[in-house]
Structure formats: structure tokens, C-alpha cells
Design a protein around this motif. Structure first.
Motif, PDB file in Angstrom:
ATOM      1  N   SER A   6      -3.165  -8.937  -2.412  1.00 28.75           N
ATOM      2  CA  SER A   6      -2.974  -7.799  -1.517  1.00 28.75           C
ATOM      3  C   SER A   6      -2.965  -8.186  -0.055  1.00 28.75           C
ATOM      4  O   SER A   6      -2.333  -7.536   0.751  1.00 28.75           O
ATOM      5  CB  SER A   6      -4.036  -6.733  -1.689  1.00 28.75           C
ATOM      6  N   GLY A   7      -3.720  -9.258   0.317  1.00 32.30           N
ATOM      7  CA  GLY A   7      -3.728  -9.681   1.716  1.00 32.30           C
ATOM      8  C   GLY A   7      -2.355 -10.129   2.192  1.00 32.30           C
ATOM      9  O   GLY A   7      -1.816  -9.593   3.161  1.00 32.30           O
ATOM     10  N   PRO A   8      -1.735 -11.121   1.498  1.00 28.13           N
ATOM     11  CA  PRO A   8      -0.371 -11.510   1.878  1.00 28.13           C
ATOM     12  C   PRO A   8       0.611 -10.351   1.801  1.00 28.13           C
ATOM     13  O   PRO A   8       1.508 -10.239   2.646  1.00 28.13           O
ATOM     14  CB  PRO A   8      -0.024 -12.607   0.862  1.00 28.13           C
ATOM     15  N   ALA A   9       0.465  -9.487   0.793  1.00 30.25           N
ATOM     16  CA  ALA A   9       1.375  -8.348   0.664  1.00 30.25           C
ATOM     17  C   ALA A   9       1.264  -7.427   1.877  1.00 30.25           C
ATOM     18  O   ALA A   9       2.266  -6.931   2.402  1.00 30.25           O
ATOM     19  CB  ALA A   9       1.075  -7.574  -0.619  1.00 30.25           C
ATOM     20  N   GLY A  10       0.035  -7.190   2.329  1.00 29.89           N
ATOM     21  CA  GLY A  10      -0.150  -6.356   3.520  1.00 29.89           C
ATOM     22  C   GLY A  10       0.492  -6.969   4.748  1.00 29.89           C
ATOM     23  O   GLY A  10       1.106  -6.273   5.560  1.00 29.89           O
ATOM     24  N   LEU A  11       0.365  -8.283   4.882  1.00 32.38           N
ATOM     25  CA  LEU A  11       0.991  -8.964   6.018  1.00 32.38           C
ATOM     26  C   LEU A  11       2.515  -8.868   5.946  1.00 32.38           C
ATOM     27  O   LEU A  11       3.190  -8.711   6.977  1.00 32.38           O
ATOM     28  CB  LEU A  11       0.556 -10.428   6.052  1.00 32.38           C
ATOM     29  N   LEU A  12       3.055  -8.958   4.739  1.00 33.90           N
ATOM     30  CA  LEU A  12       4.511  -8.833   4.586  1.00 33.90           C
ATOM     31  C   LEU A  12       4.971  -7.411   4.910  1.00 33.90           C
ATOM     32  O   LEU A  12       6.033  -7.225   5.520  1.00 33.90           O
ATOM     33  CB  LEU A  12       4.926  -9.226   3.166  1.00 33.90           C
ATOM     34  N   VAL A  13       4.195  -6.418   4.499  1.00 34.80           N
ATOM     35  CA  VAL A  13       4.535  -5.032   4.847  1.00 34.80           C
ATOM     36  C   VAL A  13       4.542  -4.857   6.362  1.00 34.80           C
ATOM     37  O   VAL A  13       5.449  -4.238   6.930  1.00 34.80           O
ATOM     38  CB  VAL A  13       3.540  -4.059   4.185  1.00 34.80           C
ATOM     39  N   ALA A  14       3.515  -5.392   7.032  1.00 36.46           N
ATOM     40  CA  ALA A  14       3.469  -5.300   8.496  1.00 36.46           C
ATOM     41  C   ALA A  14       4.646  -6.038   9.124  1.00 36.46           C
ATOM     42  O   ALA A  14       5.191  -5.610  10.153  1.00 36.46           O
ATOM     43  CB  ALA A  14       2.146  -5.869   9.012  1.00 36.46           C
ATOM     44  N   LEU A 100      -1.560  -3.830   8.086  1.00 33.48           N
ATOM     45  CA  LEU A 100      -2.611  -4.633   8.705  1.00 33.48           C
ATOM     46  C   LEU A 100      -3.981  -4.280   8.148  1.00 33.48           C
ATOM     47  O   LEU A 100      -4.828  -5.155   7.932  1.00 33.48           O
ATOM     48  CB  LEU A 100      -2.595  -4.445  10.224  1.00 33.48           C
ATOM     49  N   VAL A 101      -4.214  -2.985   7.900  1.00 32.12           N
ATOM     50  CA  VAL A 101      -5.503  -2.566   7.337  1.00 32.12           C
ATOM     51  C   VAL A 101      -5.680  -3.120   5.926  1.00 32.12           C
ATOM     52  O   VAL A 101      -6.742  -3.641   5.567  1.00 32.12           O
ATOM     53  CB  VAL A 101      -5.621  -1.031   7.340  1.00 32.12           C
ATOM     54  N   VAL A 102      -4.630  -3.002   5.092  1.00 37.67           N
ATOM     55  CA  VAL A 102      -4.687  -3.532   3.728  1.00 37.67           C
ATOM     56  C   VAL A 102      -4.941  -5.033   3.749  1.00 37.67           C
ATOM     57  O   VAL A 102      -5.786  -5.561   3.010  1.00 37.67           O
ATOM     58  CB  VAL A 102      -3.389  -3.209   2.969  1.00 37.67           C
ATOM     59  N   ALA A 103      -4.229  -5.732   4.632  1.00 39.38           N
ATOM     60  CA  ALA A 103      -4.401  -7.182   4.716  1.00 39.38           C
ATOM     61  C   ALA A 103      -5.806  -7.550   5.169  1.00 39.38           C
ATOM     62  O   ALA A 103      -6.443  -8.450   4.594  1.00 39.38           O
ATOM     63  CB  ALA A 103      -3.361  -7.773   5.676  1.00 39.38           C
ATOM     64  N   ALA A 104      -6.313  -6.878   6.196  1.00 47.44           N
ATOM     65  CA  ALA A 104      -7.660  -7.185   6.695  1.00 47.44           C
ATOM     66  C   ALA A 104      -8.714  -6.940   5.622  1.00 47.44           C
ATOM     67  O   ALA A 104      -9.636  -7.745   5.445  1.00 47.44           O
ATOM     68  CB  ALA A 104      -7.956  -6.348   7.944  1.00 47.44           C
ATOM     69  N   TYR A 105      -8.584  -5.822   4.909  1.00 49.52           N
ATOM     70  CA  TYR A 105      -9.556  -5.502   3.863  1.00 49.52           C
ATOM     71  C   TYR A 105      -9.524  -6.552   2.744  1.00 49.52           C
ATOM     72  O   TYR A 105     -10.562  -7.076   2.333  1.00 49.52           O
ATOM     73  CB  TYR A 105      -9.270  -4.115   3.296  1.00 49.52           C
TER      74      TYR A 105
END
Length: 464
Positions: A6-14, A100-105
Motif C-alpha cells: 500500500s505504501g508504494p501504491a499510495g506514492l504512485l497515486v500521488a 500521500l496519507v495512504v503511503a505515510a500510514y
């Protein structure tokens, strides 16, 4: 959200959101596609977090999140989120924030491989969900109590602006309230120390962050000068009435009242920590970002270097006072069977003493009488808490009184800035007051189990 990917996925979404901003935002000087500088940073962070599954990848991903977040704040992300540059830009910005929130979490959770040892092992999934609801409710209630309940801004009655305000003010007020409560509960401090920490936060908000304490005309609000001038202290560049209203107002409405109600929702957890390592980091990051968005606003630069230095000294002194009182607390357990006031009696007395200051003028006499009413209520609570029968429900009754007074009086005036129609304005008042009423009902309802009430008892020295 908590899976390793989920961290990399959140960064890709951002990253995709930043590409969208390059498409819908202003073009480059040569007319071509403008590539946001945060895009390569996020892509590198996503690649590192994807391939380096351990702590190293998580740290590099968090660095990318931090750098892009700080850059976004400096680039005016706040105005984009509320649609100042149009709906497409607003959508792209919200997607970026969510990513960014998903990635940080997720990346932060990867770093914390073990759960917090104290107090969480025995609660189970149901306890975790209840705690999460408590924290979320506190964030909302802090935003409502601090800003939306008073209904003085141009966001009044606007669902889109209210939604943004709940998120933003939850970060600006709810996050520090959580952090202050966490500090006090982990150190075993009671409400006297916690109130001093809240006073430090309120002083920092009014004197260092938005600097409204020193402003002669903050935000163009109607009646600002009229409230400021009667108690203006020229040598200090501030109004005594504003200092009292802003700092005490933040202590009560932004922090103390919401925390008291949220703790009373589940009395068995009222003296326990709520946040683990990840929650603490997320709360701190949210607070820093929200505060930075205010500080970087030119409107929030009213204080002189001397004023800011003195304010910082006051904040430090309040924090030191909280530590001294917390360390020197007297150990005195609540006495079983002790008789004290009923919660409804505390509510009635608090309603009267909370209402009187709101009806006084902003003169030195009004300021003195307001201070006397607040001090009287504080003395009443202190004496009542020493009976040994004081519980978190009683503390919540005091907070409820202040929130009810603010919500009811908001029906008597229109917003001090902007042009808001009567219909949306009164609908806003009703909804915000209902939020307070529901929160108060959950906090003040009588439990069938005496255990819940017993666990909420507070030692006289650390109590309210």
C-alpha cells in the motif's frame, strides 16, 4: 491500507495526481507540459519502497512523502483544495493528499513491526475499533468546537467548505489535542497539567501560528477593531480582551471540551493512552502541515520579533508549569461511596457561568467579570472534584455547557465575513448543534455498569 504494497501504491497515486496537475494546471513557459518537481521524488520513493521491503525502503518512502508534502504546502495546496483554481485542480490535489496519507500510514506501519505493548494486547479488535471511533470523533469535535460551531466564517452553510474545514481543523486542533492528551496520560498527569498544555497550544496558535493576537484587522472580520480597541495595550501591541478570548477560547473549545467528551464516551479508556507510534507520528505530521499552511499565509505575520519571542517564552513557561504540577501531584485515590454533585447539577452551574462572559462587552470591566466567572467555575470544579465522587462524566458536563452556549448563541448573529443566506446559515447552526448534542448524550448518559463509572474516577489532585 496496511499491506506492504500500500505504501508504494499510495506514492504512485500521488504521482498520477501530480501528472494530472501538470495537465490541468498552468502550462510551462514554452507552452509545453509542466512537470511538477515532486513527480520524480515520488517515483523514486515508490521504487525504493517497492524493492526494499525492509525499514530502508519505508524510510526512503517516508522521506519522499515528507519532501513533497512540505513542497505542496509552500505551493499553496490549501487554495487548490478548496477549488480556487477550478474543480479539476481541486480533484487532483485531493487525490494527491489521499495518496500521500495512504503511503505515510502504510510505510509508517511497516516500520512499527510490533504493536504497542501497553494497554492494547487485551482489548482485541472490538477495542481497537472503539478507540479508532473515539479518535475520529475527537478530531471532528475539535474542528466543530474551535471554528464551525461559532459559524462566524464564510464557510458557514457551504457543504464543500465545511468538509474541507473538518479535515483541516481536525489537523490544526484535533491532532495537537490528541498529542497533548497522549503526553499527559502516558506520564500520569491529570487535568490541571493537561489544561496548562492546552493553554500552551492555545497561546502558540494565537501568538505564533496565525498571530491573530497581534493583528489590527485579521482576515477582514467585521467588528475586529471595535473588539480590540477598548482593551488595547499599546506597549504590548495586543488587546487584553482578545488575549483572554483567543487563548481561553482555544483551551476550552479547541481542546479541553472535545477531549473531555471523547474520554467520557468510553470511561474505561479515559486514563489510558490512545495512540501507538504510527498514530503519534501521523498526528504530529498533520499538525505541522496544518500549522505551516497558516504560518505561510501573509495574513498570519502580524507579530514583531519581540512579540514572537515573548510568546514563545510564555508557551515554554506553561509547558514547564504542566510538568512541575504533573510531577508533584498528590496520590489520592477516589473514595468509594463518596457523595458529590450529580452530572446534571454540574451541567446547570457550568451553563450559567459559561453564558455570563458571552453576554458582557469587550471592556476592561467585562474582561474582569469574564475572568471572575471562569475562575469561579474553575474553583467550583476543583472543590467538587476533591469530594472523591468526581468522574469523567462530570468533566464532560463542564465541556458540554461551554459547547452548548457557543452553539446556541451562534443563532443570534450572521457570519462576520462573507455573504451567507439565512437558510444555509441556520441549517449550519442546527447541524453543528446536533453534533454537540449527540456527542454530549453519548458522554453523559448513565451507564448500567458501575464498573465503567468507577474506572472513570480521577484522583482529587489529578482530577478535573
Amino acid at each position: 491500507m496496511s499491506s506492504p504494497r500500500s505504501g508504494p501504491a499510495g506514492l504512485l497515486v500521488a504521482s498520477l495526481a501530480l501528472i494530472g496537475l501538470g495537465v490541468v494546471g498552468p502550462p510551462a513557459a514554452d507552452g509545453g507540459l509542466r512537470i511538477p518537481p515532486g513527480l520524480p521524488i515520488l517515483l523514486v520513493g515508490a521504487a525504493a519502497a517497492w524493492w526494499l521491503r525492509g525499514a530502508a525502503g519505508a524510510i526512503l518512502g517516508l522521506v519522499a512523502v515528507t519532501v513533497v508534502t512540505i513542497g505542496s504546502v509552500g505551493a499553496g495546496i490549501g487554495s487548490d483544495l478548496i477549488g480556487d483554481r477550478g474543480l479539476p485542480v481541486a480533484v487532483a490535489r485531493w487525490v494527491q493528499v489521499v495518496g500521500l496519507v495512504v503511503a505515510a500510514y502504510a510505510l509508517g506501519r511497516r516500520l512499527a513491526t510490533r504493536r504497542s505493548r501497553a494497554g492494547t494486547a487485551g482489548e482485541g479488535p472490538r477495542g481497537d475499533r472503539g478507540k479508532a471511533l473515539q479518535i475520529t470523533g475527537l478530531l471532528v469535535l475539535c474542528g466543530v468546537g474551535a471554528e464551525l460551531l461559532a459559524a462566524y466564517g464564510d464557510s458557514t452553510g457551504d457543504p464543500g467548505k465545511i468538509a474541507f474545514a473538518l479535515v483541516f481543523f481536525g489537523a490544526l486542533y484535533g491532532a495537537p489535542a490528541l498529542l497533548a492528551r497522549e503526553l499527559a496520560r502516558r506520564l500520569g498527569w491529570g487535568w490541571p497539567s493537561l489544561l496548562l498544555v492546552f493553554a500552551a497550544l492555545g497561546t502558540a496558535q494565537a501568538g505564533l501560528i496565525d498571530q491573530s493576537l497581534f493583528s489590527a484587522d485579521y482576515g477582514g472580520y467585521e467588528g475586529w477593531a471595535e473588539n480590540r480597541e477598548p482593551t488595547l495595550i499599546p506597549s504590548m501591541g495586543l488587546s487584553g480582551y482578545n488575549a483572554y478570548s483567543f487563548i481561553v477560547g482555544h483551551v476550552i473549545f479547541s481542546f479541553a471540551a472535545p477531549v473531555a467528551l471523547a474520554e467520557a464516551w468510553a470511561p474505561a479508556r479515559s486514563r489510558k493512552p490512545w495512540l501507538g507510534p504510527i498514530g503519534t507520528v501521523l498526528a504530529a505530521v498533520a499538525y505541522v502541515i496544518a500549522a505551516a499552511m497558516i504560518v505561510t499565509d501573509p495574513e498570519s505575520r502580524s507579530g514583531s520579533p519581540v512579540q514572537l519571542l515573548v510568546t514563545a517564552g510564555v508557551v515554554a513557561a506553561l509547558l514547564l508549569g504542566a510538568a512541575v504540577i504533573g510531577q508533584n501531584r498528590r496520590v489520592d485515590h477516589a473514595r468509594t461511596g463518596a457523595r458529590g454533585p450529580a452530572a446534571w447539577q454540574v451541567l446547570v452551574v457550568s451553563l450559567i457561568l459559561a453564558l455570563v462572559p458571552e453576554l458582557l462587552s469587550g471592556t476592561w470591566f467585562g474582561l474582569a467579570l469574564s475572568g471572575a466567572m471562569t475562575a469561579t467555575l474553575g474553583a467550583f470544579v476543583l472543590l467538587a472534584s476533591r469530594s472523591g465522587a468526581w468522574t469523567i462524566r462530570h468533566t464532560a458536563a463542564v465541556g458540554t455547557a461551554y459547547l452548548l452556549v457557543r452553539g446556541l448563541l451562534a443563532f443570534t448573529y450572521f457570519p462576520l465575513i462573507g455573504d451567507v443566506e439565512a437558510g444555509p446559515k441556520y441549517a449550519h447552526n442546527v447541524v453543528m448543534l446536533l453534533i454537540v448534542v449527540v456527542a454530549a448524550w453519548i458522554a453523559l448518559r448513565r451507564r448500567t455498569s458501575e464498573l465503567a463509572d468507577g474506572l472513570s474516577r480521577t484522583p482529587a489532585s489529578t482530577g478535573t
